[in-house]
Design a protein around this motif. Structure first.
Motif, PDB file in Angstrom:
ATOM      1  N   ALA A 109      -2.636  18.994   3.021  1.00 50.06           N
ATOM      2  CA  ALA A 109      -1.920  18.925   1.741  1.00 50.06           C
ATOM      3  C   ALA A 109      -1.622  20.330   1.212  1.00 50.06           C
ATOM      4  N   ILE A 110      -2.574  21.238   1.355  1.00 49.03           N
ATOM      5  CA  ILE A 110      -2.349  22.613   0.901  1.00 49.03           C
ATOM      6  C   ILE A 110      -1.260  23.269   1.754  1.00 49.03           C
ATOM      7  N   GLY A 111      -1.323  23.071   3.074  1.00 45.53           N
ATOM      8  CA  GLY A 111      -0.297  23.626   3.956  1.00 45.53           C
ATOM      9  C   GLY A 111       1.078  23.071   3.647  1.00 45.53           C
ATOM     10  N   THR A 112       1.151  21.775   3.396  1.00 48.74           N
ATOM     11  CA  THR A 112       2.427  21.153   3.039  1.00 48.74           C
ATOM     12  C   THR A 112       2.941  21.709   1.720  1.00 48.74           C
ATOM     13  N   PHE A 113       2.060  21.879   0.766  1.00 51.43           N
ATOM     14  CA  PHE A 113       2.453  22.432  -0.533  1.00 51.43           C
ATOM     15  C   PHE A 113       3.010  23.845  -0.361  1.00 51.43           C
ATOM     16  N   ILE A 114       2.331  24.664   0.434  1.00 51.30           N
ATOM     17  CA  ILE A 114       2.809  26.030   0.657  1.00 51.30           C
ATOM     18  C   ILE A 114       4.155  26.015   1.365  1.00 51.30           C
ATOM     19  N   ALA A 115       4.323  25.119   2.345  1.00 53.02           N
ATOM     20  CA  ALA A 115       5.602  25.022   3.066  1.00 53.02           C
ATOM     21  C   ALA A 115       6.726  24.597   2.120  1.00 53.02           C
TER      22      ALA A 115
END
Length: 185
Positions: A109-115
């Motif tokens: 979820a954090i990676g998706t948010f950053i992307a």
């Protein structure tokens, strides 16, 4: 032991930090779109029409929805991680596997948010270099997040125990110093 005590203390602080950050980010992302609607509204247009257009007919609105979903996933995963993560060595392997799975969801979820955030950043505005700009922005933001996360973790683990660490180091220095004096005499 000390490791489980540190884990239980830092687990609650990390829970509060991530939960608060998720709520604040969701709120500010929504307020940003509402502010953009205020900016583009003139005397001939309707604020709510502009807001509806921003939310439902632009890439920013679609990406806002992804950000909101990521924040909700972060809230639920950190809550359930806090509830199921092992608190001592007696906890069973199932709880440990559940906690590990929730951490993967949290990281995803954090990676998706950053992307998502990288895809609407200023680096995506140049059409010819958009892919490179978004990729470098993603790498930069991920690296900064890891760096700041490491600093926060160190401040939660190291600084609260600095008195004990200092006392242990001083005791070791004094013991070593006495041994040196005994050898010299």
């Amino acid at each position: 032991g000390l490791e489980s005590a540190i884990h239980s203390i830092s687990k609650k602080k990390v829970f509060v930090l991530i939960a608060t950050s998720s709520i604040v980010i969701a709120f500010l992302s929504t307020m940003l779109l509402m502010y953009q609607a205020v900016i583009i509204t003139d005397k001939e247009s309707n604020y709510f029409d502009n807001l509806s257009t921003l939310f439902f007919q632009t890439n920013n609105g679609l990406l806002w929805a992804f950000k909101l979903i990521c924040c909700i996933v972060l809230l639920f995963s950190i809550y359930f991680y806090y509830k199921v993560s092992p608190t001592n060595s007696v906890d069973n392997r199932l709880r440990s596997n559940s906690a590990r799975f929730l951490l993967f969801i949290l990281l995803f979820a954090i990676g998706t948010f950053i992307a998502v955030n990288s895809s609407v950043s200023h680096s995506s505005s140049v059409q010819e270099w958009s892919t490179i700009g978004v990729l470098t922005d993603f790498i930069h933001t991920s690296t900064v997040a890891l760096w700041i996360g490491g600093l926060i973790y160190i401040s939660y683990v190291f600084f609260p125990n600095i008195r004990r660490i200092t006392d242990a180091v001083l005791a070791r220095i004094q013991t070593h110093s006495k041994e040196q004096r005994t050898i010299e005499l």
